[in-house]
Design an enzyme around this catalytic site. Structure first.
Site, PDB file in Angstrom:
ATOM      1  N   CYS A 193      38.902  33.079  39.106  1.00  0.00           N
ATOM      2  CA  CYS A 193      39.903  32.937  40.335  1.00  0.00           C
ATOM      3  C   CYS A 193      39.233  34.070  41.378  1.00  0.00           C
ATOM      4  CB  CYS A 193      41.353  33.019  39.957  1.00  0.00           C
ATOM      5  SG  CYS A 193      42.394  32.318  41.416  1.00  0.00           S
ATOM      6  N   HIS A 194      40.277  34.817  41.691  1.00  0.00           N
ATOM      7  CA  HIS A 194      39.974  36.137  42.853  1.00  0.00           C
ATOM      8  C   HIS A 194      39.283  37.043  41.782  1.00  0.00           C
ATOM      9  CE1 HIS A 194      42.788  34.059  45.281  1.00  0.00           C
ATOM     10  NE2 HIS A 194      41.914  34.522  46.393  1.00  0.00           N
ATOM     11  N   GLU A 233      41.173  28.996  49.588  1.00  0.00           N
ATOM     12  CA  GLU A 233      41.806  30.203  50.623  1.00  0.00           C
ATOM     13  C   GLU A 233      42.685  29.413  51.556  1.00  0.00           C
ATOM     14  OE1 GLU A 233      43.303  33.173  49.448  1.00  0.00           O
ATOM     15  OE2 GLU A 233      41.286  33.867  49.115  1.00  0.00           O
TER      16      GLU A 233
END
Length: 226
Positions: free
Chosen positions: A133-134, A164
């Site tokens: 993910c991030h 995003e």
């Protein structure tokens, strides 16, 4: 004496979502579900966070039995209460590192040179570097001993620019993760928003979003067994 097989899970220490007034942190299911996969496969799991101490948590769902088991595990609970810092960790103890996501990572993973050094050392000792993910924010500034970026020329995935935008945070995060990975030479391969998607390139394993967390962990175990 044979070394115990261990995997390190890296967590953000950042708890504020820009200037929105909202809180953030590491995304709990992205730590809990890989932990379950790793421990079921026989690995010991340790935690580390950027600043040490108690890392901020986001995305908790206590109706999820795996998240409850993670939080209730005595070893994990003790580590979450007082995580070590990257400088307290010896890379030689670990077969793999997993960078867990959560928006907090966007403010502290990329610039932590000690954490990047841990990942470099694990990778160069034939270990696996993974992120979900991030979490790939932790990959953007990993430089190998030959001076190249770890992601340069590699197939990767991460929380996409489209995702995003879909969560309304394009103008809140300090950079767009997909774009910076591409600037570092990575070949970003995205799937439709929020669909589970895992990319494996040698000993680099990445997942696009929270739905990809279990798949990333399964790919790490498979890669280590190869």
């Amino acid at each position: 004496m044979t070394r115990i097989s261990k995997i390190l899970i890296a967590l953000t220490s950042h708890d504020r979502l820009g200037d929105t007034g909202r809180s953030t942190g590491f995304y709990l299911p992205e730590a809990a579900h890989p932990w379950k996969v790793f421990t079921d496969a026989g690995y010991d799991v340790d935690l580390v966070s950027v600043r040490g101490g108690k890392p901020p948590v986001d995305g908790a769902d206590t109706s999820d039995p795996i998240q409850r088991a993670f939080l209730d595990d005595a070893k994990i609970a003790a580590q979450l209460a007082a995580t070590p810092r990257p400088q307290d960790i010896d890379a030689a103890d670990y077969d793999a590192i997993l960078y867990v996501g959560g928006h907090g990572t966007m403010w502290d993973f990329a610039d932590d040179q000690v954490l990047a050094g841990l990942a470099r050392d694990i990778y160069e000792a034939d270990g696996v570097v993974a992120a979900v993910c991030h979490g790939p924010a932790g990959l953007v500034n990993i430089v190998l001993s030959d001076g190249t970026h770890l992601v340069d020329g590699k197939n990767v995935t991460a929380f996409t620019n489209g995702e995003e935008a879909a969560v309304g945070l394009t103008d809140v995060v300090p950079f767009l993760l997909q774009s910076v990975l591409e600037e570092r030479g990575a070949k970003h391969i995205g799937a439709p928003n929020f669909e589970a998607h895992v990319v494996v390139d040698g000993r680099l394993v990445t997942g696009q979003n929270p739905a990809s967390a279990t798949g990333v962990a399964e790919a790490v175990v498979k890669t280590l067994a190869a």
